[in-house]
Design a protein around this motif. Structure first.
Motif, PDB file in Angstrom:
ATOM      1  N   SER A 176       2.651 -19.404  46.086  1.00  0.00           N
ATOM      2  CA  SER A 176       2.863 -17.998  45.720  1.00  0.00           C
ATOM      3  C   SER A 176       4.346 -17.699  45.573  1.00  0.00           C
ATOM      4  N   LEU A 177       5.159 -18.275  46.478  1.00  0.00           N
ATOM      5  CA  LEU A 177       6.604 -18.078  46.409  1.00  0.00           C
ATOM      6  C   LEU A 177       7.177 -18.675  45.125  1.00  0.00           C
ATOM      7  N   LEU A 178       6.708 -19.868  44.747  1.00  0.00           N
ATOM      8  CA  LEU A 178       7.158 -20.479  43.499  1.00  0.00           C
ATOM      9  C   LEU A 178       6.763 -19.636  42.295  1.00  0.00           C
ATOM     10  N   LEU A 179       5.532 -19.101  42.315  1.00  0.00           N
ATOM     11  CA  LEU A 179       5.068 -18.264  41.217  1.00  0.00           C
ATOM     12  C   LEU A 179       5.912 -17.004  41.087  1.00  0.00           C
ATOM     13  N   LEU A 180       6.151 -16.333  42.201  1.00  0.00           N
ATOM     14  CA  LEU A 180       6.954 -15.108  42.174  1.00  0.00           C
ATOM     15  C   LEU A 180       8.396 -15.389  41.760  1.00  0.00           C
ATOM     16  N   THR A 181       8.930 -16.530  42.233  1.00  0.00           N
ATOM     17  CA  THR A 181      10.285 -16.899  41.836  1.00  0.00           C
ATOM     18  C   THR A 181      10.370 -17.162  40.343  1.00  0.00           C
ATOM     19  N   GLY A 182       9.365 -17.859  39.809  1.00  0.00           N
ATOM     20  CA  GLY A 182       9.337 -18.127  38.376  1.00  0.00           C
ATOM     21  C   GLY A 182       9.260 -16.848  37.561  1.00  0.00           C
ATOM     22  N   ILE A 183       8.449 -15.894  38.013  1.00  0.00           N
ATOM     23  CA  ILE A 183       8.350 -14.610  37.309  1.00  0.00           C
ATOM     24  C   ILE A 183       9.682 -13.867  37.359  1.00  0.00           C
ATOM     25  N   PHE A 184      10.344 -13.960  38.513  1.00  0.00           N
ATOM     26  CA  PHE A 184      11.607 -13.237  38.682  1.00  0.00           C
ATOM     27  C   PHE A 184      12.727 -13.817  37.817  1.00  0.00           C
ATOM     28  N   VAL A 185      12.868 -15.147  37.809  1.00  0.00           N
ATOM     29  CA  VAL A 185      14.002 -15.764  37.110  1.00  0.00           C
ATOM     30  C   VAL A 185      13.810 -15.816  35.603  1.00  0.00           C
ATOM     31  N   THR A 186      12.636 -15.443  35.111  1.00  0.00           N
ATOM     32  CA  THR A 186      12.431 -15.446  33.664  1.00  0.00           C
ATOM     33  C   THR A 186      12.727 -14.094  33.027  1.00  0.00           C
ATOM     34  N   ASN A 187      13.054 -13.084  33.821  1.00  0.00           N
ATOM     35  CA  ASN A 187      13.443 -11.802  33.230  1.00  0.00           C
ATOM     36  C   ASN A 187      14.963 -11.645  33.284  1.00  0.00           C
ATOM     37  N   PHE A 188      15.451 -10.568  32.704  1.00  0.00           N
ATOM     38  CA  PHE A 188      16.898 -10.370  32.560  1.00  0.00           C
ATOM     39  C   PHE A 188      17.603 -10.312  33.911  1.00  0.00           C
ATOM     40  N   VAL A 189      17.062  -9.524  34.832  1.00  0.00           N
ATOM     41  CA  VAL A 189      17.687  -9.378  36.148  1.00  0.00           C
ATOM     42  C   VAL A 189      17.685 -10.703  36.904  1.00  0.00           C
ATOM     43  N   GLY A 190      16.570 -11.420  36.838  1.00  0.00           N
ATOM     44  CA  GLY A 190      16.477 -12.696  37.536  1.00  0.00           C
ATOM     45  C   GLY A 190      17.446 -13.728  36.983  1.00  0.00           C
ATOM     46  N   GLN A 191      17.583 -13.775  35.663  1.00  0.00           N
ATOM     47  CA  GLN A 191      18.512 -14.720  35.060  1.00  0.00           C
ATOM     48  C   GLN A 191      19.955 -14.398  35.457  1.00  0.00           C
ATOM     49  N   TRP A 192      20.280 -13.105  35.491  1.00  0.00           N
ATOM     50  CA  TRP A 192      21.629 -12.713  35.915  1.00  0.00           C
ATOM     51  C   TRP A 192      21.865 -13.102  37.373  1.00  0.00           C
ATOM     52  N   SER A 193      20.878 -12.865  38.228  1.00  0.00           N
ATOM     53  CA  SER A 193      21.007 -13.228  39.639  1.00  0.00           C
ATOM     54  C   SER A 193      21.156 -14.729  39.816  1.00  0.00           C
ATOM     55  N   LEU A 194      20.409 -15.495  39.017  1.00  0.00           N
ATOM     56  CA  LEU A 194      20.498 -16.952  39.103  1.00  0.00           C
ATOM     57  C   LEU A 194      21.873 -17.441  38.678  1.00  0.00           C
ATOM     58  N   ARG A 195      22.446 -16.823  37.656  1.00  0.00           N
ATOM     59  CA  ARG A 195      23.795 -17.204  37.232  1.00  0.00           C
ATOM     60  C   ARG A 195      24.824 -16.896  38.317  1.00  0.00           C
ATOM     61  N   GLN A 196      24.657 -15.754  38.990  1.00  0.00           N
ATOM     62  CA  GLN A 196      25.576 -15.416  40.077  1.00  0.00           C
ATOM     63  C   GLN A 196      25.455 -16.404  41.229  1.00  0.00           C
ATOM     64  N   TRP A 197      24.230 -16.804  41.535  1.00  0.00           N
ATOM     65  CA  TRP A 197      24.012 -17.780  42.596  1.00  0.00           C
ATOM     66  C   TRP A 197      24.637 -19.130  42.236  1.00  0.00           C
ATOM     67  N   ASP A 198      24.452 -19.558  40.984  1.00  0.00           N
ATOM     68  CA  ASP A 198      25.042 -20.820  40.542  1.00  0.00           C
ATOM     69  C   ASP A 198      26.564 -20.764  40.634  1.00  0.00           C
ATOM     70  N   ALA A 199      27.129 -19.623  40.243  1.00  0.00           N
ATOM     71  CA  ALA A 199      28.587 -19.477  40.312  1.00  0.00           C
ATOM     72  C   ALA A 199      29.077 -19.536  41.752  1.00  0.00           C
ATOM     73  N   LEU A 200      28.298 -18.946  42.670  1.00  0.00           N
ATOM     74  CA  LEU A 200      28.684 -18.960  44.084  1.00  0.00           C
ATOM     75  C   LEU A 200      28.640 -20.367  44.654  1.00  0.00           C
ATOM     76  N   VAL A 201      27.549 -21.076  44.402  1.00  0.00           N
ATOM     77  CA  VAL A 201      27.396 -22.434  44.935  1.00  0.00           C
ATOM     78  C   VAL A 201      28.435 -23.367  44.320  1.00  0.00           C
ATOM     79  N   SER A 202      28.798 -23.119  43.063  1.00  0.00           N
ATOM     80  CA  SER A 202      29.764 -23.979  42.376  1.00  0.00           C
ATOM     81  C   SER A 202      31.168 -23.875  42.954  1.00  0.00           C
ATOM     82  N   ARG A 203      31.397 -22.912  43.814  1.00  0.00           N
ATOM     83  CA  ARG A 203      32.710 -22.770  44.445  1.00  0.00           C
ATOM     84  C   ARG A 203      32.789 -23.459  45.807  1.00  0.00           C
TER      85      ARG A 203
END
Length: 219
Positions: A68-95
């Motif tokens: 269920s968590l994977l399903l909800l995560t997939g739904i979240f990261v496929t919309n505009f807000v989720g993609q933006w959040s994922l990019r911010q997370w990637d930028a944070l981890v990349s530092r």
């Protein structure tokens, strides 16, 4: 008696292996869920610990929650807000030193292999390997790029040649496109053919290759 024992083994072996694989997957998910519960117990109030331990004891709850968590995560990261959040997370981890090297490498490989827009493992081909007198099945993973491509004259493709019967190990090759024989065979058919060491042959249509003009010279 030997004949009957082998016949019985062949009847039960597919089911036994299927059950073993499913149990391995379920145990893996349950182990991940246990780690998540332990992490949650470290930050949540003591009053919630009994509930968390009860969840761990219920069979199948961990698998259901993780799916269920994977399903909800997939739904979240496929919309505009989720993609933006994922990019911010990637930028944070990349530092983060050291972590960024591991995270970035794993992300690039996983995005390439599992992305619906990627081209990795989308085409099965025949290649002359390990020498010109023999052929084996390989998978096109892309094209050479960067400084590697600067040293290549002509059109090359990147290939993954899996080993048999374990396709998770293999060899990375770069070959001229003209030396690669495309196959009208799905990746699943090719993997079955490789894993079975040629015993489970694909259909006649699956073995149909591209026109003869694409074959390497001398083959």
């Amino acid at each position: 008696m030997k004949k009957y024992i082998i016949a019985g083994l062949l009847a039960w072996l597919p089911l036994a292996i299927t059950v073993w694989v499913l149990r391995w997957v379920i145990n893996l998910l349950e182990s991940v869920f246990d780690v998540l519960v332990q992490g949650a117990a470290a930050i949540l109030p003591l009053s919630t610990h009994d509930v968390l331990h009860q969840l761990v004891e219920i069979p199948g709850v961990g698998v259901a929650i993780l799916l269920s968590l994977l399903l909800l995560t997939g739904i979240f990261v496929t919309n505009f807000v989720g993609q933006w959040s994922l990019r911010q997370w990637d930028a944070l981890v990349s530092r983060i030193p050291i972590v960024k090297s591991i995270y970035t490498s794993v992300k690039q490989v996983s995005d390439t292999l599992f992305s619906s827009s990627g081209q990795a493992f989308r085409e099965a081909v025949l290649v002359p390997y390990p020498h010109a007198g023999s052929l084996t099945i390989a998978f096109v993973t892309g094209r050479p790029s960067g400084t590697v491509a600067e040293h290549l004259d002509g059109e090359y493709v990147s290939l993954y040649v899996p080993t048999t019967p374990n396709p998770t190990s293999g060899f990375f090759l770069m070959m001229r496109r003209a030396d690669v024989i495309p196959l009208a065979m799905s990746v699943d058919e090719a993997l079955k053919y490789i894993i079975s060491m040629g015993v489970v042959a694909p259909t006649a249509e699956g073995l149909a290759s591209a026109p003869q003009t694409t074959r390497p010279a001398g083959l």
